[in-house]
Scaffold this motif. Structure first.
Motif, short mmCIF file in Angstrom:
data_model
loop_
_atom_site.label_atom_id
_atom_site.label_comp_id
_atom_site.label_asym_id
_atom_site.label_seq_id
_atom_site.Cartn_x
_atom_site.Cartn_y
_atom_site.Cartn_z
N SER A 167 -13.29 1.75 -17.81
CA SER A 167 -14.93 1.58 -17.52
C SER A 167 -15.52 2.52 -16.34
CB SER A 167 -14.84 0.12 -17.31
OG SER A 167 -14.52 -0.36 -16.07
N LEU A 168 -16.86 2.37 -16.43
CA LEU A 168 -17.21 2.93 -15.40
C LEU A 168 -17.97 2.15 -14.18
CD1 LEU A 168 -18.94 6.05 -16.97
CD2 LEU A 168 -16.58 5.80 -16.31
N ASP A 169 -18.00 2.40 -12.86
CA ASP A 169 -18.66 1.83 -11.82
C ASP A 169 -19.24 2.91 -10.85
OD1 ASP A 169 -19.47 0.18 -9.87
OD2 ASP A 169 -17.67 -0.15 -9.05
N GLY A 170 -20.55 3.38 -11.19
CA GLY A 170 -21.09 4.52 -10.20
C GLY A 170 -20.25 5.62 -10.44
N ARG A 178 -17.39 6.09 -10.26
CA ARG A 178 -15.90 5.74 -10.36
C ARG A 178 -15.39 5.62 -11.77
NH1 ARG A 178 -19.05 3.92 -6.37
NH2 ARG A 178 -18.84 1.75 -7.08
N VAL A 179 -14.19 5.93 -12.01
CA VAL A 179 -13.64 5.61 -13.29
C VAL A 179 -12.57 4.38 -12.84
CG1 VAL A 179 -12.44 6.10 -15.58
CG2 VAL A 179 -13.99 7.71 -14.42
N LYS A 180 -12.66 3.30 -13.55
CA LYS A 180 -11.86 1.95 -13.10
C LYS A 180 -10.86 1.87 -14.55
CE LYS A 180 -12.99 -0.64 -10.31
NZ LYS A 180 -13.53 -1.50 -9.25
N VAL A 181 -9.49 2.10 -14.25
CA VAL A 181 -8.51 2.01 -15.36
C VAL A 181 -7.68 0.84 -15.06
CG1 VAL A 181 -6.98 3.25 -16.91
CG2 VAL A 181 -8.96 4.40 -15.72
N ARG A 182 -7.27 0.05 -16.47
CA ARG A 182 -6.18 -0.91 -16.36
C ARG A 182 -5.21 -0.44 -17.38
NH1 ARG A 182 -6.00 -6.05 -19.08
NH2 ARG A 182 -7.91 -5.75 -19.62
N ALA A 183 -4.03 -0.24 -16.88
CA ALA A 183 -2.76 0.37 -17.89
C ALA A 183 -1.83 -0.57 -18.09
CB ALA A 183 -2.39 1.59 -17.32
N ARG A 184 -1.21 -0.50 -19.08
CA ARG A 184 -0.03 -1.51 -19.23
C ARG A 184 1.02 -0.59 -20.29
NH1 ARG A 184 -1.99 -6.63 -21.96
NH2 ARG A 184 -2.26 -7.25 -19.81
N LEU A 185 2.39 -0.85 -19.92
CA LEU A 185 3.33 -0.40 -20.59
C LEU A 185 4.17 -1.69 -21.35
CD1 LEU A 185 5.87 1.28 -21.67
CD2 LEU A 185 7.11 0.69 -19.03
N ASN A 186 4.17 -1.58 -22.63
CA ASN A 186 5.00 -2.77 -23.14
C ASN A 186 6.14 -2.16 -23.79
OD1 ASN A 186 2.70 -4.70 -23.17
ND2 ASN A 186 1.65 -3.24 -24.60
#
Length: 453
Positions: free
Chosen positions: A154-157, A159-167
């Protein structure tokens, strides 16, 4: 990844994003028809669905200059993980010799041989993109990982905000030693060859920044390693503008510049700057591993200003192993594996065992005590608590204090008066424990909490 050489004949960049409408239009499955791009008044970010949803485009709306390097499929901004065996040769398939020392290494984009990772799911509601992919092992020819990568962008001004996950779902259930994980790998173009960060002992005070220089490093991997006590690094052009990254999970970074500085180069050219927040982690065969990071587009002042508003401040070490190892890893011991359920349950069968914590930053105080809530079954004896000094990559041979532990299997909180030790002075960056030696039977250590007060 290390500096990579494969020239990709066709990188699908922003100009091709609209084709996603044809490739991924399936309204019966609820899949969004929006292309893999997000934008606001400040920035535009684009993902490549043919490369596992890796970020291949990031630009300011002011000039639309793509910061991201796409010379080969080991670049981009992408998830990348490491484990054993080294070399990794599943079912006898041999890795590319130059990358054999990497071992188990799934990456988001594809592999050294040009095979693409497999996209499983994609959705874009205009404010957030979701990606799920089966990554390929970088050193192997078309070898998918027994794992899945997920990310939410997602974006915030600016900034690029990322949530990442390894399964992880490896067939090999061995618990291998921890290795550095790239959280994530970030590659930018030649113009952004100035790697800056802060490594000093006075964080969050606008102290003088540090410039990272890897030009004098020899060997096959020519990257520098450092501890950022402010938890960020950036790749900037000569005007002091570029891309920064903040990851609150770690203070450790790796990076540098590959190629000849001063030579121009765009997104498909070989010269590249590289930075990655890293943390040593044990990746169990069935682990679900999450992390977050933020990419910041702007000037050094904007990047550092955002960090000052959003980074976790250094505190005294405090670990509570409720459902996570909290960044602790082992040498010559193993625990019972994933999931972590209220404690580290460690089996020791050798005398040269170490239980090592993540990098931290704190100032030593003569009143400090180190506390460890634990139970021991096996051999009673003396356990050693070590501290690592700021600026050192190792624990000093004399920087430790011993304390007696009881082997009746009962939980106790041991108080270790580290503040009384002559070597405990100045600024510290980590702690570790060396348990008592093993004699007739293995030691079993159950550790619930570790903290300094």
């Amino acid at each position: 990844m290390s500096m990579l050489k494969l020239v990709v004949s066709a990188i699908w960049l922003f100009a091709g994003f609209q084709s996603c409408k044809k490739l991924y239009l399936d309204e019966s499955k609820g899949i969004s028809v929006l292309p893999p791009v997000l934008e606001n008044d400040s920035i535009r970010v684009g993902l490549n669905l043919e490369l596992g949803g890796a970020i291949t485009y990031l630009a300011s709306k002011i000039d639309s200059q793509n910061l991201i390097n796409n010379y080969d499929w080991g670049r981009q901004v992408q998830m990348s993980f490491y484990s054993h065996p080294v070399p990794y040769a599943p079912n006898g398939k041999q890795p590319e010799p130059r990358w054999a020392n990497i071992g188990w290494n799934p990456i988001q984009s594809g592999d050294y041989f040009g095979n693409k990772s497999e996209l499983l799911e994609y959705a874009n509601d205009g404010s957030e993109i979701y990606i799920k992919t089966v990554p390929k092992h970088w050193p192997l020819d078309n070898e998918p990982c027994n794992c899945e990568f997920e990310s939410w962008i997602s974006l915030d001004g600016n900034r690029v905000k990322v949530r990442a996950r390894l399964n992880n779902s490896r067939v090999d259930t061995n618990q291998y030693p921890g290795r550095h994980q790239e959280l994530p790998a970030v590659y930018t173009n030649a113009a952004f060859h100035n790697i800056v960060t802060y490594t000093g002992t006075n964080p969050f005070a606008w102290d003088t920044i540090d410039t990272i220089d890897n030009e004098n490093i020899s060997g096959p991997v020519q990257w520098s390693y450092w501890q950022s006590t402010e938890k960020w690094a950036a790749t900037l052009n000569d005007d002091g503008w570029g891309l920064g990254i903040l990851n609150n999970k770690t203070q450790n970074y790796v990076g540098g510049f590959a190629g000849q500085k001063g030579v121009s180069g765009g997104t498909n050219d070989a010269p590249t700057a590289y930075i990655a927040p890293i943390r040593t982690e044990i990746l169990d065969s069935d682990i679900k591993y999450d992390y977050d990071y933020t990419l910041i587009v702007g000037s050094l002042e904007q990047i550092r200003g955002y960090v000052y508003d959003n980074a976790d401040r250094p505190t005294l070490p405090d670990y509570d192993f409720i459902d996570d190892r909290e960044g602790w890893y082992y040498q010559n011991v193993k625990d019972t594996g994933w999931p972590i359920a209220g404690q580290l349950d460690i089996t020791q069968t050798t005398n040269n065992a170490n239980i090592v914590g993540p990098s931290e930053h704190w100032e030593a105080n003569s009143n400090h005590n180190l506390y460890i809530e634990m139970a021991l079954e096996g051999t009673a004896g003396t356990m050693q608590a070590y501290w690592r000094k700021h600026g050192s990559s190792t624990f000093g041979a004399s920087d430790h204090i011993g304390f007696s532990v009881i082997n009746d299997g009962e939980f106790r909180t041991y108080t270790v008066p580290i503040g009384t030790a002559s070597g405990y002075a100045g600024y510290m960056s980590g702690i570790k424990f060396v348990p008592p030696g093993v004699y007739m039977v293995p030691n079993n250590l159950k550790i619930r909490k570790i903290y300094i007060q």
